[in-house]
Design a protein around this motif. Sequence first.
Motif, PDB file in Angstrom:
ATOM      1  N   THR A   1     -92.598 -73.305   5.167  1.00 48.39           N
ATOM      2  CA  THR A   1     -92.558 -72.585   3.898  1.00 48.39           C
ATOM      3  C   THR A   1     -91.860 -73.454   2.846  1.00 48.39           C
ATOM      4  O   THR A   1     -91.089 -74.366   3.188  1.00 48.39           O
TER       5      THR A   1
ATOM      6  N   ASP B   1     -89.382 -72.657   1.042  1.00 48.10           N
ATOM      7  CA  ASP B   1     -87.933 -72.489   1.195  1.00 48.10           C
ATOM      8  C   ASP B   1     -87.385 -73.381   2.306  1.00 48.10           C
ATOM      9  O   ASP B   1     -86.338 -74.020   2.131  1.00 48.10           O
ATOM     10  N   LEU B   2     -88.071 -73.430   3.437  1.00 45.46           N
ATOM     11  CA  LEU B   2     -87.626 -74.279   4.531  1.00 45.46           C
ATOM     12  C   LEU B   2     -87.718 -75.749   4.135  1.00 45.46           C
ATOM     13  O   LEU B   2     -86.826 -76.539   4.439  1.00 45.46           O
TER      14      LEU B   2
ATOM     15  N   GLN C   1     -87.342 -77.001   1.202  1.00 47.92           N
ATOM     16  CA  GLN C   1     -86.203 -77.287   0.328  1.00 47.92           C
ATOM     17  C   GLN C   1     -84.911 -77.408   1.132  1.00 47.92           C
ATOM     18  O   GLN C   1     -84.090 -78.280   0.871  1.00 47.92           O
ATOM     19  N   MET C   2     -84.738 -76.538   2.121  1.00 43.85           N
ATOM     20  CA  MET C   2     -83.540 -76.630   2.961  1.00 43.85           C
ATOM     21  C   MET C   2     -83.506 -77.960   3.707  1.00 43.85           C
ATOM     22  O   MET C   2     -82.442 -78.582   3.831  1.00 43.85           O
TER      23      MET C   2
ATOM     24  N   ASP D   1     -82.514 -80.587   1.259  1.00 37.57           N
ATOM     25  CA  ASP D   1     -81.080 -80.460   0.989  1.00 37.57           C
ATOM     26  C   ASP D   1     -80.266 -81.028   2.146  1.00 37.57           C
ATOM     27  O   ASP D   1     -79.244 -81.684   1.947  1.00 37.57           O
TER      28      ASP D   1
END
Length: 72
Positions: free
Chosen positions: A22, A24-25, A27-28, A31
């Motif tokens: 996803t 979001d994942l 991006q994590m 990061d």
Amino acid sequence: MPELKLAKLPDRTPVKLAIIVTPDLHQMLQDYAALYAETYGREEPVAELVPAMLAAFLESDRSFVRARSPGK
């Protein structure tokens, strides 16, 4: 044939695995890679970090480790 202390090494041929994550994942993971570079002073691509992250996760899952051990 002589018996050596070192057993025959296991197959170490890499296996390519493609996954979809996803946003979001993703991006994590980006990061995490940035924090890794900040912490260790060395940039590593996410694709190089993910196998180590998965191995660390699996090795820390006590139920999984117990289920894989012989004579469970």
